[in-house]
Design an enzyme around this catalytic site. Structure first.
Site, PDB file in Angstrom:
ATOM      1  N   ARG A 189       0.873  -1.178   0.000  1.00 54.76           N
ATOM      2  CA  ARG A 189       0.000   0.000   0.000  1.00 54.76           C
ATOM      3  C   ARG A 189       0.904   1.219   0.000  1.00 54.76           C
ATOM      4  O   ARG A 189       1.492   1.560   1.024  1.00 54.76           O
ATOM      5  CB  ARG A 189      -0.914  -0.016   1.228  1.00 54.76           C
ATOM      6  CG  ARG A 189      -2.099   0.921   1.102  1.00 54.76           C
ATOM      7  CD  ARG A 189      -2.907   0.973   2.394  1.00 54.76           C
ATOM      8  NE  ARG A 189      -2.270   1.846   3.370  1.00 54.76           N
ATOM      9  CZ  ARG A 189      -2.570   1.869   4.669  1.00 54.76           C
ATOM     10  NH1 ARG A 189      -3.482   1.042   5.132  1.00 54.76           N
ATOM     11  NH2 ARG A 189      -1.953   2.702   5.489  1.00 54.76           N
TER      12      ARG A 189
ATOM     13  N   TYR B  68       1.996   5.305  11.990  1.00 55.72           N
ATOM     14  CA  TYR B  68       2.146   3.860  12.188  1.00 55.72           C
ATOM     15  C   TYR B  68       3.058   3.171  11.180  1.00 55.72           C
ATOM     16  O   TYR B  68       3.223   1.966  11.243  1.00 55.72           O
ATOM     17  CB  TYR B  68       0.762   3.177  12.216  1.00 55.72           C
ATOM     18  CG  TYR B  68      -0.117   3.444  11.008  1.00 55.72           C
ATOM     19  CD1 TYR B  68      -1.053   4.479  11.015  1.00 55.72           C
ATOM     20  CD2 TYR B  68      -0.020   2.655   9.869  1.00 55.72           C
ATOM     21  CE1 TYR B  68      -1.857   4.728   9.921  1.00 55.72           C
ATOM     22  CE2 TYR B  68      -0.821   2.897   8.766  1.00 55.72           C
ATOM     23  CZ  TYR B  68      -1.738   3.929   8.802  1.00 55.72           C
ATOM     24  OH  TYR B  68      -2.538   4.168   7.703  1.00 55.72           O
TER      25      TYR B  68
ATOM     26  N   HIS C 213      -4.238   4.682   4.073  1.00 60.29           N
ATOM     27  CA  HIS C 213      -5.472   3.929   3.825  1.00 60.29           C
ATOM     28  C   HIS C 213      -6.410   4.681   2.882  1.00 60.29           C
ATOM     29  O   HIS C 213      -6.869   4.153   1.877  1.00 60.29           O
ATOM     30  CB  HIS C 213      -6.164   3.648   5.168  1.00 60.29           C
ATOM     31  CG  HIS C 213      -7.568   3.199   5.062  1.00 60.29           C
ATOM     32  ND1 HIS C 213      -7.926   2.018   4.455  1.00 60.29           N
ATOM     33  CD2 HIS C 213      -8.727   3.774   5.483  1.00 60.29           C
ATOM     34  CE1 HIS C 213      -9.248   1.883   4.501  1.00 60.29           C
ATOM     35  NE2 HIS C 213      -9.753   2.934   5.108  1.00 60.29           N
TER      36      HIS C 213
END
Lengths: 314, 349
Positions: B260, B273, B264
């Site tokens: 990714r 994170y 998100h």
């Protein structure tokens, strides 16, 4: 169901114990032999996927009838039915639709305890995009179930467990359907309208027959469908009698009675001769098991007659 | 990479190679063109989000090789594609016009998936056999299984592929759907795009085993993990799974290890994170330059051809952007349409 499966090969049934066992209430007894395992699917014990798989088959052109063994086990499917099925037509701008029937035996008075007695209708009746049908007689059950199976939208079809054995009635062999969204005046009267559905219909009729001996003329309206609600039939009755009592087995707060009462208050206020009254199950989390506790929960014709007398005196 | 995650190097071992279905050069070039187009559109939409013209974007950057490869391994027009929110490259590879996709990002009138009622590319586009009902992850897995059940009942030879992330693999619906599909040998391909993050929660907090595909054995179906940055690996695995499904031999779980590249969604900030060192590694596994190098190595792509492909993609995206910006919002006239069937849901004959 049998007639609809013979009529339309897109119709199939799926659920727990519906095959060899024929369903815990024998609703599909003999279906496996007649239609084969491909159209009578004994599923794993996994309710969410029963609804989700039926939903996917429905958007793909089939007409599944998914059975919940008991309505008390319906909560895992809430997401697939409320969050998904109800929104498919709207959320695809009409691109897909869900001709799905979710059958569930519901209701108490059968020594079912907390997890085999529940009424679940108001949770689903809140949801635009769903239809909620609650037949009370064998004649209505056949006609409405046929309409539900032929309907192009998801229908939650609730059958009161006690009516399976308690209520007997004529069911013609020939083909007929009854429209979803149309209430039925089961007993005509002039003094007070009692609006109800499901098992309580039978208690209301019994109460009405008793009250007739006292000179109180009760009209009993069987809603039959909770969404869409047949406001017109309810309002015609209440405008005629001027008094309305709404009766249901389900608990009282935020139940169907509240919706019916609010509709009457908004649209027939000028014709009312007394307060729109609800008589409903007590607000405890679920129906207890032991006989006196269960009886405390369940309404009967005596409770209903008392409530009618009080309202009639108003 | 994170603790307990599959080692990408081992995925390239001969043991992970499947069957005899091989990807040829012309198809690889077609995939590359689609990947450039998807990436160009993706980058533009992200930019439009930052300009306030697109409310929300979940980028497919890093997932494209796996997504595009699956489309080539299946039969568009016959098979059904149950996508999820990160599958822009699936939608692109299936041929949905950029102008129509852009209407979705800008929530404009005429958006084909949902009439702009849902997030971009959510809803359904039956013409392209794309179904993406909701944002609730995992719910579409049993639904796709139901579509495969219908296909099997009608003996259509149709395969259903359902895409989902590693987060959705944790849902009960995922388990229930896979179990049912395996019992009934349904023609479905479960395609897990494992980027090792469910928003911020790493894979090590989703599963105690090293990969999602390991679960397949417990359902009685084949499961394999492939390098999702390699179009050939994803193509061959999917083609074999589809052939097996079409022949009546049931489902397969494919787990494609992807990256990714962005947070998100456009509303997320991954700096809380993910370390910047980790993101450097993610860049090294970007499927676009990987495929480009593969094509250059076999002499199928040169600088001029690449420039033409990129220029055409930019033009297409420019036109779609202009089209989207000029398009009106939907009127509220049809607000109440499609709650039920017309005529109050009269029974169909």
């Amino acid at each position: 169901m049998r007639e609809e499966m013979e009529r339309d090969e897109r119709v199939f049934v799926m659920g727990e114990d519906i095959g060899t066992r024929g369903g815990v209430f024998l609703a599909t007894d003999g279906f496996l032999q007649k239609f084969g395992a491909e159209r009578v699917i004994d599923t794993p014990l996994a309710e969410s996927s029963i609804a989700g798989i039926a939903l996917g088959a429905a958007t793909s052109g089939m007409r599944p009838i998914a059975e919940m063994e008991f309505a008390d086990f319906i909560w895992p499917v809430f997401n697939q039915i409320v969050g998904e099925a109800a929104r498919v037509r709207y959320g695809t701008n009409g691109g897909l639709h869900v001709p799905l029937v979710l059958r569930a035996p519901y209701g108490g008075g059968v020594r079912g305890g907390l997890y085999h007695s529940q009424s679940v209708e108001s949770f689903f009746a809140h949801v635009p995009g769903l239809k909620v049908v609650v037949p009370a007689t064998p004649y209505d059950a056949k006609g409405l179930l046929k309409s539900a199976i032929r309907d192009d939208d998801p229908v939650v079809f609730l059958e009161h467990k006690r009516t399976y054995r308690l209520v007997r009635g004529e069911v013609p062999d020939e083909e007929y359907t009854l429209p979803i969204g149309v209430a039925d005046v089961k007993l005509e009267g002039s003094d007070i309208s009692v609006i109800t559905y499901g098992l309580m219909l039978h208690h209301c009729i019994e109460a009405a027959r008793e009250l007739a001996k006292e000179g109180i003329s009760v009209e009993v309206v069987d809603l039959r469908t909770l969404r869409p609600l047949d406001e017109a039939t309810v309002l015609v009755s209440v405008r005629k009698t001027g008094k309305a009592l709404v009766v249901h087995e389900d608990t009282r707060a935020v139940g169907i009675g509240a919706e019916v009462a609010a509709t009457i208050a908004e649209k027939a206020f000028d014709r009312l001769d007394g307060p729109v009254t609800r008589l409903a199950g007590p607000d405890v989390p679920a129906m207890p098991f032991s006989p006196p506790l269960e009886e405390m929960f369940m309404l009967d014709s005596k409770n209903i007659a008392d409530a009618v007398r009080t309202l009639a005196r108003y | 990479m994170g603790d307990g995650n599959p080692d990408i190097a081992t995925l390239k071992s001969p043991a992970n190679k499947v069957g005899a279905i091989r990807l040829d050069a012309p198809r690889m070039l077609a995939m590359y063109t689609q990947m450039v187009r998807s990436r160009t559109l993706d980058e533009r939409v992200w930019l439009l989000n930052r300009q306030g013209k697109v409310a929300l974007m979940s980028s497919a950057q890093g997932h494209e090789a796996a997504q595009i490869a699956t489309v080539h391994a299946l039969r568009p027009g016959q098979d059904w594609f149950y996508t999820y929110y990160r599958d822009l490259a699936v939608v692109v590879a299936l041929g949905v016009p950029f102008k129509e996709i852009m209407l979705g990002y800008m929530a404009k009138a005429g958006e084909p998936f949902s009439g702009a009622r849902q997030f971009p590319c959510h809803g359904a586009y039956p013409k392209y056999h794309i179904v993406n009902p909701s944002n609730v992850v995992g719910t579409r897995i049993p639904q796709a299984v139901g579509a495969a059940l219908a296909a099997k009942m009608r003996r259509e030879g149709t395969v259903v592929i359902v895409y989902f992330g590693d987060g959705a693999a944790s849902t009960g619906d995922c388990h229930e759907g896979m179990n049912f599909a395996a019992i009934h040998k349904l023609p479905v391909v479960f395609f897990c795009e494992n980027n090792r993050y469910a928003i911020s929660v790493p894979l090590s907090k989703q599963i105690a085993v090293s990969n999602v595909a390991a679960r397949a054995e417990g359902y009685g179906m084949p499961g394999l993990t492939v390098d999702g940055t390699d179009v050939a690996a994803a193509y061959e695995a999917t083609a074999e799974a589809a052939a097996k499904a079409r022949a009546g031999h049931g489902p397969t779980l494919i787990e494609a290890m992807v990256e990714r590249a962005l947070p998100h969604t456009s509303d997320d900030d991954d700096r809380k994170y993910r370390s910047r060192e980790e993101m450097e590694e993610v860049k090294r596994r970007d499927p676009l330059p990987i495929l480009k190098r593969q094509l250059e190595a076999i002499g199928v792509l040169n600088v001029e051809l690449d420039a033409r492909i990129c220029e055409a993609a930019k033009r297409e995206v420019d036109e779609a952007t202009e089209f989207g910006e000029a398009a009106p919002y939907p009127t509220t006239e049809g607000f109440y349409d499609h709650v039920y069937a017309p005529q109050g849901g009269a029974p169909s004959p």
